[in-house]
Design a protein around this motif. Structure first.
Motif, PDB file in Angstrom:
ATOM      1  N   LYS A  48       5.536 -12.868  -4.141  1.00 40.46           N
ATOM      2  CA  LYS A  48       4.593 -11.775  -4.396  1.00 40.46           C
ATOM      3  C   LYS A  48       5.273 -10.442  -4.123  1.00 40.46           C
ATOM      4  O   LYS A  48       5.894 -10.264  -3.076  1.00 40.46           O
ATOM      5  N   ALA A  50       5.039  -5.954  -4.636  1.00 47.01           N
ATOM      6  CA  ALA A  50       4.147  -4.814  -4.874  1.00 47.01           C
ATOM      7  C   ALA A  50       4.868  -3.786  -5.752  1.00 47.01           C
ATOM      8  O   ALA A  50       6.101  -3.689  -5.725  1.00 47.01           O
ATOM      9  N   ASP A  76       1.558  -8.624  -7.040  1.00 51.18           N
ATOM     10  CA  ASP A  76       0.389  -8.858  -6.201  1.00 51.18           C
ATOM     11  C   ASP A  76      -0.489  -7.613  -6.165  1.00 51.18           C
ATOM     12  O   ASP A  76      -1.704  -7.712  -6.114  1.00 51.18           O
ATOM     13  N   LYS A  77       0.175  -6.460  -6.157  1.00 54.91           N
ATOM     14  CA  LYS A  77      -0.591  -5.259  -5.903  1.00 54.91           C
ATOM     15  C   LYS A  77       0.061  -4.054  -6.550  1.00 54.91           C
ATOM     16  O   LYS A  77       1.301  -3.976  -6.607  1.00 54.91           O
ATOM     17  N   ASN A  78      -0.724  -3.139  -7.014  1.00 52.79           N
ATOM     18  CA  ASN A  78      -0.195  -1.857  -7.433  1.00 52.79           C
ATOM     19  C   ASN A  78      -0.505  -0.839  -6.358  1.00 52.79           C
ATOM     20  O   ASN A  78      -1.634  -0.721  -5.901  1.00 52.79           O
ATOM     21  N   LEU A  79       0.514  -0.142  -5.957  1.00 46.53           N
ATOM     22  CA  LEU A  79       0.334   0.789  -4.860  1.00 46.53           C
ATOM     23  C   LEU A  79       0.364   2.221  -5.377  1.00 46.53           C
ATOM     24  O   LEU A  79       0.815   2.477  -6.502  1.00 46.53           O
ATOM     25  N   GLU A  88       1.646  -2.805   3.634  1.00 43.51           N
ATOM     26  CA  GLU A  88       1.646  -4.135   3.001  1.00 43.51           C
ATOM     27  C   GLU A  88       2.645  -5.071   3.685  1.00 43.51           C
ATOM     28  O   GLU A  88       2.369  -6.242   3.902  1.00 43.51           O
TER      29      GLU A  88
END
Lengths: 368, 304, 248
Positions: A48, A50, A76-79, A88
C-alpha cells in the motif's frame, strides 16, 4: 581399476542403504529452492502506498495509474500535504509515499526531465530499500514507454539498479545461492564425513594395508558425491526454470562446466578436512563453521558484498562460493559467456588445484 | 628366514616424545608359528602391530615381515599381510557377502580363488550371507572379519586383540579356528590381554608398558618360574589375604580364582606352612602346592 | 520383606517386540554380597542390569532395588546406586579432583563432604600427587581404580560394575578386586559382570544367564560340584554352549 570400481560400488551401497541421509541430500535442494523461491522471497506484492500529487495533470495521473496497475503496489490514499505523509507512516499501514511536483507534465514535455520524490519509511531499511527500488523500476518503465510512444529525440536515462532483473524477482538471487550452498554441503561435508567414518571404524587401516593406492581410496570416496551433486544441479535448474520461472539465459554447457569446477573445489576441500579431522563430529563442525557459514555470509548471496567493510570484502575473496555465485549469476541470469567470467573461472581452478594438491600431500600413507 | 623379525624398535608419542609406547623391542617369529603378544591394555601391542603392518613408523630400530623391510618395502608388505585391527568393525550396512566380496576385490582376488582357505570359517556364517554385518552376533562378526582378513591368502596374519569383549564361548571357537589356519602354513601374530589364551600359542612374548618381560613357549615360561607357590583357601578369604600379607616368609599373595596364590621366599614343608597359617587364621584352611600358570608368571615378572 | 535383601527380582521380563531379551528371571541379592552376573554376549545381561538401575522399564514382573520399586521409584533407586563400566567411567579431559567434585555434586553431596572424601580416596589409592592431573594422562589400571572409587563416592547401597576390569593387567586387576572386597566388607553390595572366569570365583554367588533366563545361580564351589567341573570356566562353557540365540 577393478578395485576402484568395486570401491565406488560400495560407496553407492552405503548411500543407498542409508535412505534417510540420501533423502535429505537429494531432497534438500528441492526444499531449499521452494522455500527460498516462494516463502522467503523479498518480492513486493500489493504494497500500500500513498500519493501526494501536486501536479494533477495528465502525465501524473497516468503515472499513478501505472503504479496502481502494477502488481507490486496499490494506491491506498491520496494525500494533500507533506505533513500527512508522516502521519500515515506513523499509523504503520503505509511504508512508501510518492510525491509528484507541480508542472510535472510540462517539465517532461519541455525539458524532457521531471522530478518525482519517493519517501519511504526507513525504520525497516530493507523494506524501504526494496520498495523504493520497485517503485523506481515502475517509474522507469513508465518513462521508457512514454518516451517510445512519443518518439521524442531525447530519452531520460536514470540509473536503474536492477538492470538484469526487470521483474525484480527474489528467486534470481536465490537460485545461484542455493546451488552454491547445496554443492558445498554435499561435496565438502559428506566427503569429509565418510572418509573420517572409515578412520573411526578402523576400516581405513585395512585400506591402507591393502595393495590399493591410498589416493585411489580417497578419489573413490569422492566419486559418488560428484554424481549426487550432478543430480542436485539438474533438479535445481529444472525447478528454477519450470517452477520459479527463472530462465537460463546463458549457455547451459558453460553453466554445467562451471558447476563441475565448483564441485571439484568443494570435494578437494572435503578431502582436506578429512585429513585433518579425527572424528565425524569434528569433520562436520569444520565443514559447517569453516565452509557453510562463510558461504552463506560472504558469498554475496544473503548480504551484498559491496556494502561490507573492507576487511570482510577482502576475506570474501577466499570464499570459493563467492566466485561461483558470481559465475552462476552471470551465466544464468545475465546470459554472459566465458569471456566475461574467465577471471572467476581462473580463480576457482586455482583454488581447486591448490586444495587438491594440499589434500593429496597431506593424505597419509600411514597413520599419524 | 623368519616370518617376522623385530630389532630394537622404539616408538614414542607426543611432541616431546614424552609417552613411550615401545622401549627397545626385539623378537622373531618363525614361519607358520602361532605367536602371542600377551599384555594388558596400554602395553604397546597396537603400536607394535601398526609398525609391522607399515601403518606407523618407529622412532628407531628396524623390522621385516616376510623378509621385507617395513619402511622401505611397505608396498610389498601391504600385498602379503592380513590385518585385523583392534577396533575393526566391518561395513555394518553391507551384507556378509558384500563385505567379503569387497575385501576380496580390494586385495585383487576373488572369493572363489581362496575359498578353500576360508571355507572352514566362512561356512559357519554362509547361511546368513545376505544379512547385514551390523545385524550379526559378536561371534559371527568376528568370523566374518577373520574371513575378510584371510581372503587374499596372506603369508602373515596380524590379529590385534581379536577376542577382547568377546564371551568365553566365542573365544574358544576363535582359537580353534586359528589353530587350523596355522596348519595351513599361515604365520599368525595375535595380541590379547587375556593371560589364559597364552597357553594356546606356540610361543608368546609377555609385554608390559612397552617392554618385553619374557619370550618363550608357554611351557617354558611356566618352567622358568622357580619360586614355591601354594594355593590357600579359607572361609574368610579377605581376612586370610590380609593376615598372610603381613608375614615375613611371604613374598606375595594375591587372589586366584577360588584360592589365593601364596608365593613364598623359601621352600618350606607343607606341615610347617599349615602350622603357621593356622596360628593367624584358626578357621579351616586348605593348603595345596600348585603349578604356576601364565598369570602367576606375568605377575611375578611384573613385580620384578 | 527383609531389609537385608538389597535386590529382589521376581519373574522380571523385558520384551522388545517379539524378542524376549530377559525372560522371567528371579533372584535375590543380600546386603554386602558380591554377586557375579555372568552370561555370553547377547544373553540379556545388559538389559537386566538396565532395568535394575532404573534406566529401562520392565515389560512384566517385579523388582526392587535398595527397597525401591523399579517401576515407580527409579529416581530414588538412582540416588542409592553407583555405576561403573569399562566404557563409561571418568571424563578424560577433567582432572581427577574435578571428576570427583562433579560426581559428588551430581549426588548432592556438600562441598566439605566432597573435599574430605577426595582427600581420603587419593590417600587410600596413594595417588595424592595425581589429583590435579588430567584423567587421560593416567594408566588404565589407575583409571579403573579411580572410577570405582568415584562410583562408590556417594556411599551407595549397591554398586553395579559392568566388565570393570577388561584389558587391565593381572596385578592391577587383583588390586581392583581388593577394593571390591573392601567395599563389600563396608556393607556395599556389589553386582558385577565380567568376562574373566577366574573373577567369577571371587564372587559370593554367581548367576549365569543363557538366552534371557538365569540357568544357574549358586556359590562358585556349589556350581562346580553341580556341573562336575573343575573351574568356573568349564561351568560357563557347559551352560553357554546350550544357547540357541545369537544376538549381540
Amino acid at each position: 581399476m577393478k578395485q576402484f570400481l568395486s570401491f565406488i560400488k560400495k560407496e553407492f551401497l552405503h548411500i543407498w542403504r542409508d535412505k534417510r541421509t540420501m533423502f535429505i541430500l537429494l531432497g534438500m535442494p528441492v526444499v531449499q529452492i521452494i522455500i527460498f523461491g516462494f516463502a522467503l522471497t523479498n518480492e513486493v506484492k500489493n504494497s500500500k502506498i500513498a500519493i501526494l500529487d501536486y501536479a494533477k495533470d495528465a502525465a501524473s495521473t497516468s503515472l499513478i495509474t501505472e503504479l496502481d496497475a502494477s502488481r507490486y503496489f496499490e494506491i491506498d490514499k491520496n494525500l494533500y500535504s507533506y505533513d500527512e505523509i508522516e502521519a500515515e507512516f506513523k499509523k504503520g499501514k503505509i511504508k512508501l509515499a510518492l510525491v509528484i511536483p507541480q508542472q510535472f507534465a510540462s517539465d517532461l514535455q519541455h525539458f524532457n526531465k521531471a522530478q518525482v520524490q519517493l519517501i519511504a519509511d526507513a525504520s525497516d531499511p530493507n523494506t524501504a530499500n526494496q520498495l523504493t527500488n520497485y517503485a523506481t523500476a515502475v517509474i522507469m518503465d513508465y518513462q521508457k514507454r512514454i518516451t517510445n510512444d512519443r518518439k521524442l529525440p531525447y530519452t531520460i536515462n536514470t540509473e536503474i539498479r536492477n538492470l538484469y532483473n526487470p521483474q525484480l524477482k527474489g528467486a534470481y538471487n536465490f537460485v545461484p545461492g542455493v546451488m552454491a550452498m547445496v554443492l558445498l554441503l554435499v561435496c565438502t561435508m559428506m566427503t569429509a564425513i565418510t572418509i573420517v567414518k572409515e578412520k573411526e571404524m578402523g576400516t581405513m587401516e585395512i585400506m591402507l594395508v591393502s595393495p590399493m593406492k591410498p589416493q585411489m581410496v580417497v578419489i573413490a570416496k569422492a566419486v559418488p558425491y560428484l554424481v549426487l551433486s550432478a543430480v542436485n544441479i539438474s533438479s535445481i535448474l529444472l525447478l528454477s526454470r519450470f517452477v520459479l520461472d527463472v530462465p537460463i539465459n546463458g549457455s547451459l554447457v558453460l553453466l554445467l562446466f562451471e558447476s563441475i569446477l565448483f564441485i571439484l573445489v568443494s570435494l578437494s576441500l572435503g578431502l582436506l578436512i578429512s585429513s585433518a579431522a579425527a572424528s565425524q563430529q569434528t569433520a562436520m563442525f569444520i565443514s559447517l563453521v569453516g565452509m557453510f557459514l562463510p558461504t552463506v555470509m560472504l558469498s554475496g548471496f544473503m548480504f551484498p558484498i559491496e556494502n561490507m567493510p573492507l576487511a570482510l570484502r577482502i576475506v570474501s575473496n577466499i570464499v570459493p562460493a563467492k566466485w561461483y555465485f558470481t559465475i552462476v549469476k552471470s551465466v544464468m541470469i545475465k546470459g554472459i559467456g566465458l569471456h566475461a567470467i574467465w577471471k572467476e573461472t581462473l580463480v576457482l581452478t586455482g583454488m581447486m588445484l591448490f586444495f587438491l594438491t594440499v589434500a593429496i600431500k597431506k593424505f597419509k600413507i600411514r597413520l599419524a | 628366514m623368519n616370518a617376522v623379525r623385530v630389532n630394537s624398535i622404539i616408538k614414542t608419542y607426543g611432541k616431546k616424545k614424552e609417552i613411550t609406547a615401545l622401549q627397545d623391542i626385539s623378537f622373531e617369529v618363525k614361519p607358520s608359528e602361532l605367536y602371542g603378544i600377551i599384555g594388558p591394555d596400554g602395553a604397546g601391542k597396537t603400536s607394535l602391530f601398526r609398525i609391522l603392518t607399515t601403518l606407523l613408523l618407529a622412532d628407531s630400530g628396524n623390522a621385516t615381515v616376510d623378509g621385507f623391510d617395513v619402511v622401505k618395502d611397505y608396498k610389498e608388505i601391504r600385498k602379503r599381510v592380513g590385518y585385523m585391527p583392534g577396533k575393526f568393525s566391518l561395513y555394518q550396512d553391507l551384507s556378509v557377502e558384500e563385505n567379503l566380496n569387497f575385501f576380496a576385490t580390494i586385495f585383487n582376488t576373488t572369493i572363489r580363488e581362496n575359498y578353500d582357505l576360508i571355507k572352514d570359517i566362512y561356512q559357519q556364517i554362509e547361511p546368513f550371507k545376505d544379512r547385514k554385518a551390523g545385524k550379526l552376533s559378536g561371534g559371527m562378526k568376528q568370523k566374518l572379519a577373520l574371513s575378510c582378513a584371510l581372503i587374499h591368502r596372506p603369508s602373515v596374519l596380524f590379529l590385534d586383540e581379536p577376542t577382547t569383549g568377546v564371551d568365553a564361548v566365542s573365544r574358544k571357537e576363535f582359537w580353534e579356528m586359528l589353530k587350523r589356519l596355522k596348519e595351513q602354513g599361515i604365520t599368525i601374530l595375535v595380541s590379547t590381554p587375556y593371560m589364559d589364551e597364552a597357553g594356546l600359542c606356540d610361543r608368546v612374548a609377555l609385554i608390559q608398558t612397552g617392554k618385553i618381560l619374557s619370550i618363550n613357549t608357554p611351557q617354558g615360561i611356566v618352567d622358568d618360574y622357580k619360586k614355591p607357590l601354594w594355593a590357600v583357601k579359607s572361609p574368610n578369604m579377605l581376612q586370610l589375604l590380609n593376615e598372610l600379607k603381613e608375614r615375613n616368609e611371604v613374598e606375595d599373595i594375591y587372589p586366584f580364582g577360588e584360592y589365593h596364590h601364596l608365593v613364598l621366599k623359601n621352600n618350606i614343608k607343607r606341615e610347617e606352612l599349615e602350622q603357621w597359617i593356622k596360628q593367624s587364621t584358626p578357621e579351616a584352611v586348605t593348603v595345596e602346592a600348585v603349578r604356576p600358570d601364565i598369570e602367576d608368571c606375568f605377575i611375578s615378572l611384573m613385580k620384578n | 520383606m527383609s531389609t537385608d535383601k538389597v535386590i529382589t527380582a521376581e519373574q522380571l521380563t523385558k520384551r522388545f517386540g517379539d524378542f524376549t531379551a530377559v525372560d522371567h528371571i528371579s533372584f535375590e541379592v543380600q546386603k554386602g554380597e558380591i554377586f557375579g552376573f555372568l552370561g555370553a554376549n547377547g544373553a540379556g545381561k545388559t538389559t537386566a542390569m538396565r532395568m535394575l538401575c532404573g534406566l529401562s522399564l520392565p515389560t512384566s514382573g517385579k523388582a526392587t532395588v535398595a527397597g525401591f520399586d523399579v517401576y515407580k521409584e527409579n529416581e530414588k533407586i538412582k540416588k542409592n546406586i553407583g555405576y561403573m563400566s569399562q566404557k563409561f567411567s571418568l571424563y578424560d579431559d577433567l582432572t581427577v579432583k574435578e571428576n570427583m567434585r562433579f560426581y559428588g555434586g551430581i549426588y548432592g553431596m556438600s562441598d566439605k563432604q566432597i573435599k574430605d572424601k577426595t582427600v581420603f580416596i587419593l590417600k587410600h589409592l596413594h595417588l595424592e600427587s595425581e589429583g590435579n592431573k588430567l584423567v587421560k594422562s593416567l594408566p588404565l589400571g589407575w583409571k579403573q581404580k579411580l572410577a570405582f572409587s568415584v562410583a562408590i563416592f556417594h556411599e551407595p547401597e549397591i554398586v553395579f560394575l559392568d566388565e570393570p576390569t577388561g584389558g587391565v593387567d593381572p596385578v592391577t586387576r587383583r588390586e581392583f578386586w581388593n577394593m571390591i572386597y573392601q567395599a563389600a566388607a563396608d556393607g556395599i553390595t556389589i553386582f558385577v559382570t565380567t568376562h574373566y572366569m577366574d573373577e567369577a570365583e571371587y564372587c559370593n554367588r554367581v548367576s549365569i544367564m543363557v538366552d534371557g533366563r538365569i540357568d544357574a545361580l549358586d556359590t562358585p564351589s556349589q556350581l562346580k560340584k553341580t556341573y562336575e567341573a573343575t573351574s568356573m570356566d568349564e561351568v560357563f562353557l557347559k551352560l553357554a554352549r546350550k544357547a540357541v540365540r545369537n544376538a549381540d
